[in-house]
Design a protein around this motif. Structure first.
Motif, PDB file in Angstrom:
ATOM      1  N   SER A  36     -39.883 -25.089  46.639  1.00  0.00           N
ATOM      2  CA  SER A  36     -38.971 -25.718  45.691  1.00  0.00           C
ATOM      3  C   SER A  36     -39.365 -27.189  45.511  1.00  0.00           C
ATOM      4  O   SER A  36     -40.156 -27.741  46.292  1.00  0.00           O
ATOM      5  N   ASP A  37     -38.786 -27.816  44.517  1.00  0.00           N
ATOM      6  CA  ASP A  37     -39.027 -29.247  44.320  1.00  0.00           C
ATOM      7  C   ASP A  37     -38.572 -30.033  45.548  1.00  0.00           C
ATOM      8  O   ASP A  37     -39.219 -31.004  45.936  1.00  0.00           O
ATOM      9  N   GLY A  38     -37.448 -29.633  46.143  1.00  0.00           N
ATOM     10  CA  GLY A  38     -36.956 -30.308  47.340  1.00  0.00           C
ATOM     11  C   GLY A  38     -37.928 -30.192  48.498  1.00  0.00           C
ATOM     12  O   GLY A  38     -38.144 -31.154  49.242  1.00  0.00           O
ATOM     13  N   GLN A  39     -38.514 -29.016  48.668  1.00  0.00           N
ATOM     14  CA  GLN A  39     -39.477 -28.812  49.748  1.00  0.00           C
ATOM     15  C   GLN A  39     -40.727 -29.651  49.523  1.00  0.00           C
ATOM     16  O   GLN A  39     -41.220 -30.308  50.436  1.00  0.00           O
ATOM     17  N   ARG A  40     -41.220 -29.643  48.302  1.00  0.00           N
ATOM     18  CA  ARG A  40     -42.399 -30.468  48.003  1.00  0.00           C
ATOM     19  C   ARG A  40     -42.075 -31.952  48.157  1.00  0.00           C
ATOM     20  O   ARG A  40     -42.893 -32.727  48.657  1.00  0.00           O
ATOM     21  N   GLY A  41     -40.880 -32.351  47.748  1.00  0.00           N
ATOM     22  CA  GLY A  41     -40.472 -33.748  47.900  1.00  0.00           C
ATOM     23  C   GLY A  41     -40.387 -34.167  49.360  1.00  0.00           C
ATOM     24  O   GLY A  41     -40.775 -35.285  49.718  1.00  0.00           O
ATOM     25  N   ALA A  42     -39.873 -33.275  50.209  1.00  0.00           N
ATOM     26  CA  ALA A  42     -39.790 -33.568  51.637  1.00  0.00           C
ATOM     27  C   ALA A  42     -41.188 -33.772  52.222  1.00  0.00           C
ATOM     28  O   ALA A  42     -41.409 -34.698  53.015  1.00  0.00           O
ATOM     29  N   LEU A  43     -42.130 -32.937  51.820  1.00  0.00           N
ATOM     30  CA  LEU A  43     -43.495 -33.076  52.329  1.00  0.00           C
ATOM     31  C   LEU A  43     -44.170 -34.324  51.773  1.00  0.00           C
ATOM     32  O   LEU A  43     -44.958 -34.970  52.477  1.00  0.00           O
ATOM     33  N   SER A  45     -42.601 -37.153  51.072  1.00  0.00           N
ATOM     34  CA  SER A  45     -42.040 -38.247  51.862  1.00  0.00           C
ATOM     35  C   SER A  45     -42.701 -38.316  53.237  1.00  0.00           C
ATOM     36  O   SER A  45     -43.078 -39.398  53.708  1.00  0.00           O
ATOM     37  N   PHE A  46     -42.848 -37.165  53.868  1.00  0.00           N
ATOM     38  CA  PHE A  46     -43.490 -37.084  55.186  1.00  0.00           C
ATOM     39  C   PHE A  46     -44.923 -37.606  55.104  1.00  0.00           C
ATOM     40  O   PHE A  46     -45.350 -38.424  55.916  1.00  0.00           O
ATOM     41  N   ALA A  47     -45.652 -37.153  54.092  1.00  0.00           N
ATOM     42  CA  ALA A  47     -47.045 -37.581  53.917  1.00  0.00           C
ATOM     43  C   ALA A  47     -47.141 -39.068  53.598  1.00  0.00           C
ATOM     44  O   ALA A  47     -48.062 -39.746  54.068  1.00  0.00           O
ATOM     45  N   ASP A  77     -36.882 -28.699  61.654  1.00  0.00           N
ATOM     46  CA  ASP A  77     -37.016 -29.036  63.075  1.00  0.00           C
ATOM     47  C   ASP A  77     -38.428 -29.536  63.385  1.00  0.00           C
ATOM     48  O   ASP A  77     -38.601 -30.432  64.212  1.00  0.00           O
ATOM     49  N   ALA A  78     -39.416 -28.968  62.720  1.00  0.00           N
ATOM     50  CA  ALA A  78     -40.791 -29.430  62.924  1.00  0.00           C
ATOM     51  C   ALA A  78     -40.956 -30.861  62.406  1.00  0.00           C
ATOM     52  O   ALA A  78     -41.593 -31.684  63.059  1.00  0.00           O
ATOM     53  N   LEU A  79     -40.377 -31.160  61.256  1.00  0.00           N
ATOM     54  CA  LEU A  79     -40.450 -32.520  60.728  1.00  0.00           C
ATOM     55  C   LEU A  79     -39.831 -33.505  61.708  1.00  0.00           C
ATOM     56  O   LEU A  79     -40.370 -34.596  61.939  1.00  0.00           O
ATOM     57  N   ARG A  98     -34.517 -36.569  59.390  1.00  0.00           N
ATOM     58  CA  ARG A  98     -33.326 -35.773  59.044  1.00  0.00           C
ATOM     59  C   ARG A  98     -33.170 -35.684  57.532  1.00  0.00           C
ATOM     60  O   ARG A  98     -32.855 -34.623  56.995  1.00  0.00           O
ATOM     61  N   ALA A  99     -33.381 -36.796  56.841  1.00  0.00           N
ATOM     62  CA  ALA A  99     -33.282 -36.812  55.380  1.00  0.00           C
ATOM     63  C   ALA A  99     -34.337 -35.894  54.765  1.00  0.00           C
ATOM     64  O   ALA A  99     -34.052 -35.165  53.799  1.00  0.00           O
ATOM     65  N   GLU A 100     -35.537 -35.908  55.317  1.00  0.00           N
ATOM     66  CA  GLU A 100     -36.588 -35.002  54.815  1.00  0.00           C
ATOM     67  C   GLU A 100     -36.205 -33.555  55.075  1.00  0.00           C
ATOM     68  O   GLU A 100     -36.418 -32.692  54.217  1.00  0.00           O
ATOM     69  N   GLY A 101     -35.635 -33.283  56.250  1.00  0.00           N
ATOM     70  CA  GLY A 101     -35.187 -31.929  56.559  1.00  0.00           C
ATOM     71  C   GLY A 101     -34.084 -31.474  55.620  1.00  0.00           C
ATOM     72  O   GLY A 101     -34.077 -30.337  55.151  1.00  0.00           O
ATOM     73  N   ASP A 102     -33.146 -32.374  55.305  1.00  0.00           N
ATOM     74  CA  ASP A 102     -32.084 -32.053  54.354  1.00  0.00           C
ATOM     75  C   ASP A 102     -32.653 -31.789  52.962  1.00  0.00           C
ATOM     76  O   ASP A 102     -32.216 -30.862  52.273  1.00  0.00           O
ATOM     77  N   LEU A 103     -33.612 -32.601  52.563  1.00  0.00           N
ATOM     78  CA  LEU A 103     -34.262 -32.404  51.271  1.00  0.00           C
ATOM     79  C   LEU A 103     -34.994 -31.072  51.251  1.00  0.00           C
ATOM     80  O   LEU A 103     -34.945 -30.333  50.254  1.00  0.00           O
TER      81      LEU A 103
END
Length: 106
Positions: A36-43, A45-47, A77-79, A98-103
């Motif tokens: 999803s867009d949220g999943q890609r957005g979380a990654l 942010s992480f990257a 949890d991995a993030l 946590r914010a990335e996990g929520d996203l």
């Protein structure tokens, strides 16, 4: 020194930076197009925080495994693992993870 830019110019610079330095690496992650867009957005942010080439790197075995095996319910949890426990920056990184996990879950 003293130069300023508008919010729109700053937003455009960020988008350009992401397109040049992050999307090419992130698009190589397995199942990228199924996310999803949220999943890609979380990654993204992480990257942005840990480097575009995190996937497959030896220091990122857990998140790499979760993404590769499509264990998407375990990704938040991995993030959260990547927060430098015991360091002075742990609290800030914990909030970010946590914010990335929520996203990711959105």
């Amino acid at each position: 020194m003293g130069a300023t830019i508008t919010q729109q110019e700053a937003d455009n610079l960020l988008v350009d930076e992401c397109k040049k330095h992050f999307w090419p690496s992130l698009k190589k992650i397995p199942h990228w197009n199924e996310m999803s867009d949220g999943q890609r957005g979380a990654l993204l942010s992480f990257a942005y925080n840990l480097g575009a080439g995190f996937y497959g790197s030896g220091d990122f075995n857990t998140i790499t495994k979760r993404l590769k095996n499509k264990e998407w319910d375990l990704v938040p949890d991995a993030l959260f693992m990547y927060r430098n426990p015991g360091s002075p920056v742990e609290a800030g990184l914990a909030r970010r993870r946590r914010a990335e996990g929520d996203l990711w879950k959105s």
